[in-house]
Each structure stands twice: as structure tokens, then as C-alpha cells.
Design a protein around this motif. Structure first.
Motif, short mmCIF file in Angstrom:
data_model
loop_
_atom_site.label_atom_id
_atom_site.label_comp_id
_atom_site.label_asym_id
_atom_site.label_seq_id
_atom_site.Cartn_x
_atom_site.Cartn_y
_atom_site.Cartn_z
N ALA A 20 126.12 49.18 52.11
CA ALA A 20 126.33 49.73 50.78
C ALA A 20 127.04 51.08 50.88
O ALA A 20 126.76 51.88 51.77
CB ALA A 20 125.00 49.91 50.05
N THR A 21 127.96 51.29 49.97
CA THR A 21 128.69 52.56 49.89
C THR A 21 127.80 53.64 49.30
O THR A 21 127.87 54.80 49.69
CB THR A 21 129.95 52.39 49.02
OG1 THR A 21 130.73 51.33 49.57
CG2 THR A 21 130.76 53.64 48.94
N ALA A 22 126.97 53.24 48.34
CA ALA A 22 126.08 54.19 47.67
C ALA A 22 124.87 53.44 47.13
O ALA A 22 124.92 52.24 46.90
CB ALA A 22 126.81 54.90 46.54
N TYR A 23 123.82 54.20 46.91
CA TYR A 23 122.56 53.67 46.36
C TYR A 23 122.20 54.58 45.20
O TYR A 23 121.98 55.78 45.37
CB TYR A 23 121.49 53.73 47.46
CG TYR A 23 120.14 53.20 47.08
CD1 TYR A 23 119.80 51.88 47.31
CD2 TYR A 23 119.17 54.04 46.52
CE1 TYR A 23 118.53 51.41 47.00
CE2 TYR A 23 117.91 53.57 46.19
CZ TYR A 23 117.60 52.25 46.44
OH TYR A 23 116.35 51.78 46.13
N LEU A 24 122.22 54.03 44.00
CA LEU A 24 121.95 54.81 42.79
C LEU A 24 120.69 54.30 42.10
O LEU A 24 120.42 53.11 42.08
CB LEU A 24 123.12 54.70 41.81
CG LEU A 24 124.48 55.16 42.32
CD1 LEU A 24 125.55 54.89 41.27
CD2 LEU A 24 124.45 56.64 42.68
N THR A 25 119.94 55.23 41.52
CA THR A 25 118.74 54.88 40.78
C THR A 25 119.01 54.99 39.29
O THR A 25 119.58 55.97 38.82
CB THR A 25 117.58 55.82 41.18
OG1 THR A 25 117.42 55.79 42.60
CG2 THR A 25 116.29 55.40 40.54
N ARG A 85 112.80 53.85 42.90
CA ARG A 85 113.03 54.82 43.97
C ARG A 85 112.24 54.34 45.18
O ARG A 85 111.01 54.29 45.15
CB ARG A 85 112.57 56.21 43.56
CG ARG A 85 113.40 56.79 42.45
CD ARG A 85 113.07 58.27 42.24
NE ARG A 85 113.79 58.76 41.10
CZ ARG A 85 115.03 59.26 41.15
NH1 ARG A 85 115.65 59.31 42.29
NH2 ARG A 85 115.62 59.69 40.06
N ASP A 86 112.95 53.97 46.22
CA ASP A 86 112.32 53.42 47.40
C ASP A 86 113.19 53.76 48.60
O ASP A 86 114.27 53.19 48.77
CB ASP A 86 112.17 51.91 47.24
CG ASP A 86 111.48 51.22 48.40
OD1 ASP A 86 111.52 51.75 49.52
OD2 ASP A 86 110.91 50.14 48.17
N SER A 87 112.73 54.69 49.44
CA SER A 87 113.55 55.14 50.56
C SER A 87 113.79 54.03 51.58
O SER A 87 114.85 53.99 52.20
CB SER A 87 112.92 56.37 51.23
OG SER A 87 111.62 56.09 51.68
N LEU A 88 112.83 53.12 51.76
CA LEU A 88 113.04 52.01 52.69
C LEU A 88 114.10 51.04 52.16
O LEU A 88 114.95 50.57 52.92
CB LEU A 88 111.73 51.27 52.94
CG LEU A 88 110.66 52.05 53.70
CD1 LEU A 88 109.38 51.23 53.81
CD2 LEU A 88 111.17 52.44 55.07
N LEU A 89 114.06 50.77 50.86
CA LEU A 89 115.06 49.90 50.25
C LEU A 89 116.43 50.55 50.33
O LEU A 89 117.43 49.88 50.64
CB LEU A 89 114.69 49.60 48.80
CG LEU A 89 115.59 48.65 48.03
CD1 LEU A 89 115.65 47.28 48.69
CD2 LEU A 89 115.08 48.52 46.60
N GLU A 90 116.48 51.83 50.09
CA GLU A 90 117.75 52.55 50.19
C GLU A 90 118.30 52.47 51.61
O GLU A 90 119.49 52.20 51.82
CB GLU A 90 117.57 54.01 49.78
CG GLU A 90 118.86 54.82 49.87
CD GLU A 90 118.71 56.25 49.38
OE1 GLU A 90 119.73 56.95 49.36
OE2 GLU A 90 117.58 56.66 49.02
N ALA A 91 117.45 52.69 52.59
CA ALA A 91 117.87 52.61 53.99
C ALA A 91 118.38 51.22 54.33
O ALA A 91 119.41 51.08 55.02
CB ALA A 91 116.72 53.00 54.91
#
Length: 140
Positions: A101-106, A88-94
Motif C-alpha cells: 500500500a502507498t498509504a493507509y488512511l483512517t 485504527r489498527d497498527s497491525l492492520l496498517e503494517a
């Protein structure tokens, strides 16, 4: 949906357990997939238009998922790419979303999340099909 209309999904993850779980889910849904244990193997097999969408891990030996995402988007900008990660990394997700990316799943990913994304991708494809562009979509 006929076999010819069924999208081929690429699954790229160095974790065999994840690849097998996603492949099994897609199999149960009647959606064919091809699994790769690393980004480089996917790129070696890549043929434009072959895959309807890509599901990729972020952290893998060799090329990581974000670099794979960038390369895929450069070759085939319209391909939906779902990024998977154990972190879980908000910077990586951003960064992933910025790269297209269409989606970011953990991980662990719930089956329903993958099913929802697949349904959205198929709906998107149907909305942008050549029949729809001609006005022959049967909506009226």
C-alpha cells in the motif's frame, strides 16, 4: 493537464456515502474516477493500465481490501494503492504497507489528505514518464 493526461482513479468501498464523497472531491479536482461497491466488481472490470491508482476500503462484504491490494499488486505492481479504513489498527496498517500500500488512511479522511496523495501520485508518474527517460522533460 489535458483530459488524456488525467489519471482514472478506482474507488472501491461498500459505503455509498464514502464513494460519493470521494467521487465528488475528484470531480471538483477534474480527476475522473470509477466507483465500485465491492472488490469483486473492480476485478471484473479491471483492465491492466486502465487505472492510475486505486483507493480501497479494508472491510467489505466478500473480498476485503487487503486481498484486493495483494491481487492488484500481483497484476500491476507499480499501481499506487491507498487503503482506507474506519478502524485504527497498527497491525492492520503494517500489513497493508507490507503488501505494498502507498498509504493507509483512517476514515473520516480529510480532503487535503486525498489531494496530497493524488498530487504525489501524479508527480511520481511525471517523474517516470517516457519523456523523462529520454531526457526531454524540459528541465534544462
Amino acid at each position: 493537464m489535458s483530459v488524456l493526461e488525467t489519471p482514472l482513479i478506482a474507488v472501491v468501498d461498500d459505503d455509498e456515502t464514502v464513494r460519493e464523497a470521494v467521487a465528488e472531491l475528484l470531480y471538483v479536482l477534474g480527476v475522473p474516477c470509477k466507483c465500485f461497491d465491492r472488490a469483486e466488481a473492480f476485478l471484473e472490470a479491471y483492465i491492466p493500465g486502465q487505472f492510475a491508482w486505486l483507493l480501497t476500503d479494508v472491510r467489505m462484504p466478500g473480498m476485503g481490501g487487503l486481498e484486493l491490494l495483494r491481487r492488484v499488486k500481483a497484476m500491476e505492481p507499480s499501481m499506487p494503492v491507498i487503503v482506507l479504513t474506519s478502524y485504527r489498527d497498527s497491525l492492520l496498517e503494517a500489513r497493508a504497507l507490507e503488501c505494498g500500500a502507498t498509504a493507509y488512511l483512517t476514515k473520516p479522511v480529510a480532503d487535503c489528505d486525498i489531494i496530497d496523495l493524488l498530487a504525489s501520485a501524479i508527480d511520481h508518474d511525471l517523474e517516470h514518464s517516457p519523456l523523462d527517460e529520454r531526457g526531454d522533460s524540459g528541465n534544462g
